[in-house]
Design a protein around this motif. Sequence first.
Motif, short mmCIF file in Angstrom:
data_model
loop_
_atom_site.label_atom_id
_atom_site.label_comp_id
_atom_site.label_asym_id
_atom_site.label_seq_id
_atom_site.Cartn_x
_atom_site.Cartn_y
_atom_site.Cartn_z
N GLN A 36 0.76 -1.83 -0.05
CA GLN A 36 0.28 0.27 0.11
C GLN A 36 0.30 1.56 0.15
O GLN A 36 -0.08 2.55 -0.04
CB GLN A 36 -0.60 0.51 1.04
CG GLN A 36 -0.10 0.57 2.95
CD GLN A 36 -1.17 0.99 3.79
OE1 GLN A 36 -1.06 1.04 4.53
NE2 GLN A 36 -2.61 0.59 3.13
N TRP A 37 2.13 1.33 0.37
CA TRP A 37 3.04 2.55 0.24
C TRP A 37 4.00 2.57 -1.00
O TRP A 37 4.93 3.43 -1.09
CB TRP A 37 4.51 2.33 1.64
CG TRP A 37 2.89 1.98 2.69
CD1 TRP A 37 2.98 1.50 3.69
CD2 TRP A 37 2.43 3.45 3.26
NE1 TRP A 37 2.62 1.95 5.11
CE2 TRP A 37 2.11 3.43 4.35
CE3 TRP A 37 2.58 4.77 2.51
CZ2 TRP A 37 1.31 4.03 4.98
CZ3 TRP A 37 0.77 5.43 3.38
CH2 TRP A 37 0.60 5.18 4.33
N TRP A 39 2.67 3.61 -3.69
CA TRP A 39 2.48 5.03 -4.09
C TRP A 39 3.56 6.49 -3.88
O TRP A 39 3.94 6.85 -4.39
CB TRP A 39 1.00 5.58 -4.59
CG TRP A 39 0.18 4.96 -5.65
CD1 TRP A 39 -0.03 4.80 -6.71
CD2 TRP A 39 -0.12 3.11 -5.20
NE1 TRP A 39 -0.80 4.25 -6.77
CE2 TRP A 39 -0.64 3.43 -6.01
CE3 TRP A 39 0.25 2.39 -4.10
CZ2 TRP A 39 -1.69 1.53 -6.18
CZ3 TRP A 39 -0.60 1.13 -3.83
CH2 TRP A 39 -0.97 0.89 -4.81
N GLN A 40 4.00 5.88 -2.36
CA GLN A 40 5.00 7.02 -1.83
C GLN A 40 6.03 6.24 -1.21
O GLN A 40 6.87 7.79 -1.29
CB GLN A 40 3.92 7.80 -0.34
CG GLN A 40 2.84 7.97 0.13
CD GLN A 40 1.42 7.80 -0.64
OE1 GLN A 40 1.37 6.38 -0.84
NE2 GLN A 40 1.19 8.47 -1.71
N PHE A 256 -4.83 8.66 -0.45
CA PHE A 256 -3.67 8.61 -1.05
C PHE A 256 -2.91 7.16 -2.90
O PHE A 256 -1.98 7.23 -2.09
CB PHE A 256 -2.32 8.21 0.20
CG PHE A 256 -2.85 6.64 1.50
CD1 PHE A 256 -2.00 5.76 1.15
CD2 PHE A 256 -3.54 6.90 2.44
CE1 PHE A 256 -1.98 4.54 1.60
CE2 PHE A 256 -4.04 5.90 3.53
CZ PHE A 256 -3.56 4.50 2.71
N LEU A 257 -3.77 6.59 -2.15
CA LEU A 257 -3.75 5.47 -3.56
C LEU A 257 -4.25 5.86 -4.90
O LEU A 257 -4.05 6.28 -5.74
CB LEU A 257 -4.73 4.33 -3.60
CG LEU A 257 -3.62 3.16 -2.91
CD1 LEU A 257 -3.02 3.26 -1.26
CD2 LEU A 257 -4.34 1.70 -2.84
N SER A 260 -2.28 10.11 -5.16
CA SER A 260 -0.92 10.26 -5.54
C SER A 260 -0.10 11.47 -5.02
O SER A 260 0.70 11.73 -4.26
CB SER A 260 -0.57 8.52 -5.05
OG SER A 260 -0.32 8.76 -7.12
N LYS A 261 -0.52 11.91 -6.08
CA LYS A 261 0.55 13.12 -6.92
C LYS A 261 0.06 14.03 -5.64
O LYS A 261 1.06 14.59 -5.17
CB LYS A 261 0.09 13.46 -8.21
CG LYS A 261 1.25 14.79 -8.43
CD LYS A 261 1.01 15.09 -9.57
CE LYS A 261 1.64 17.04 -10.36
NZ LYS A 261 2.16 17.44 -9.09
N ASN A 264 1.51 12.91 -1.93
CA ASN A 264 3.43 13.09 -2.05
C ASN A 264 3.70 14.11 -2.38
O ASN A 264 4.69 14.42 -1.62
CB ASN A 264 3.49 12.08 -3.37
CG ASN A 264 3.37 10.27 -3.30
OD1 ASN A 264 2.99 9.58 -2.36
ND2 ASN A 264 3.55 9.78 -4.63
#
Length: 280
Positions: A36-37, A39-40, A256-257, A260-261, A264
Amino acid sequence: MPTAHNGDVELYYETEGPSDRETVAFVEDVGYGAWQWGWQHAAVAGPFESLVWDNRGTGRSDAPPSEPRRTDSGSETPGPYDVETMAADLEAVLSAHGARKAHVVGAGLGGMVALQYALDHSRARTLTLLGTSPGGPRARPTPTDVREQLLVSEKSRDELRESLRPAMSEAFFAADPEEVVEWRLAEDAGPAAQRAQFAAMDAFDASDHLYEITVPALVLHGTADRVVPVENGRSLVENLPRGELREFEDGSHLFFLERSKDVNDELLGFLDEHAEQDLE
C-alpha cells in the motif's frame, strides 16, 4: 533480506534511497501488506531514505497466534497484536537498521502505531497520519456494516477484491483494481491476523495523551472516508500540540492511492520543511 526481532517475532523490512539521508518509515493499515506504500515509497526515496516493513501477521514477517490475552480484571486485549507491541516492533526495526531518528508515516492502524511510537520511544522526528483516529470513547468508530465488508474469511481473489469496496471511491473501484488484488494475495494478513489487528484498533486509546506528542504532525484525511470518519482526523489536530490538517475533499480511506501526486506533494513538503529546520 534484512530482518529485526521483537522477542521471538521476526520482522522483515527493506529500504530504498541514500543511506546517508534521513529515514522515512512507513507503517501499514489494518490487514494490508507493504504494497500500500508503493505510491509513496518511490517518491520519498532519493530526497530521503525510505523504509517499509511488514507488520506482524503480514507479508514475510512472522504471524504469531492471535488469541486474545485476558487481563487480571477479566477483560481481553488483542493478544500479541496490540498497538503497544506493534510500536515496539517498529522500534526493533529502526534499531536493527541503525536509524538514529525517523519520520514515521502511518495509515489507519499504522497511524495509531505511529502515535503510540511517539509516546513510547524517542526516535520519531515527525509523524504523518493518514486516515487515522486517536481512539477512545469520543472517537467515531468504523461503522459495523463497513467493518463486515472489510473482513475476509479467506484470502481469495473475490473476497479481497470486494473488501476493497468500502475503502475506495466508486470510480477507483469501478476501474477494476486487479493489480491491488494481486498484491493483497501475496502480502496481506490472513483472516486471523486481520481480525487481531482490528481488535488492536478497537482497544487503542491515545485520546488523553495526545498533548504529550510534541513532534510536528501532519494529518491527512479524506472527507468521504467510510472506514475512519474524517471527524477523527479533525480531533487529532485539535489535540496534537504541533498538528496540522490537510483534508482531501471526497477522498476515500485509500485516498493516498487514488490521489498519490497530491498526497506526495504534501508529504514531501512537510518532510523537507522539518528536515531543514533540524539541520539549521
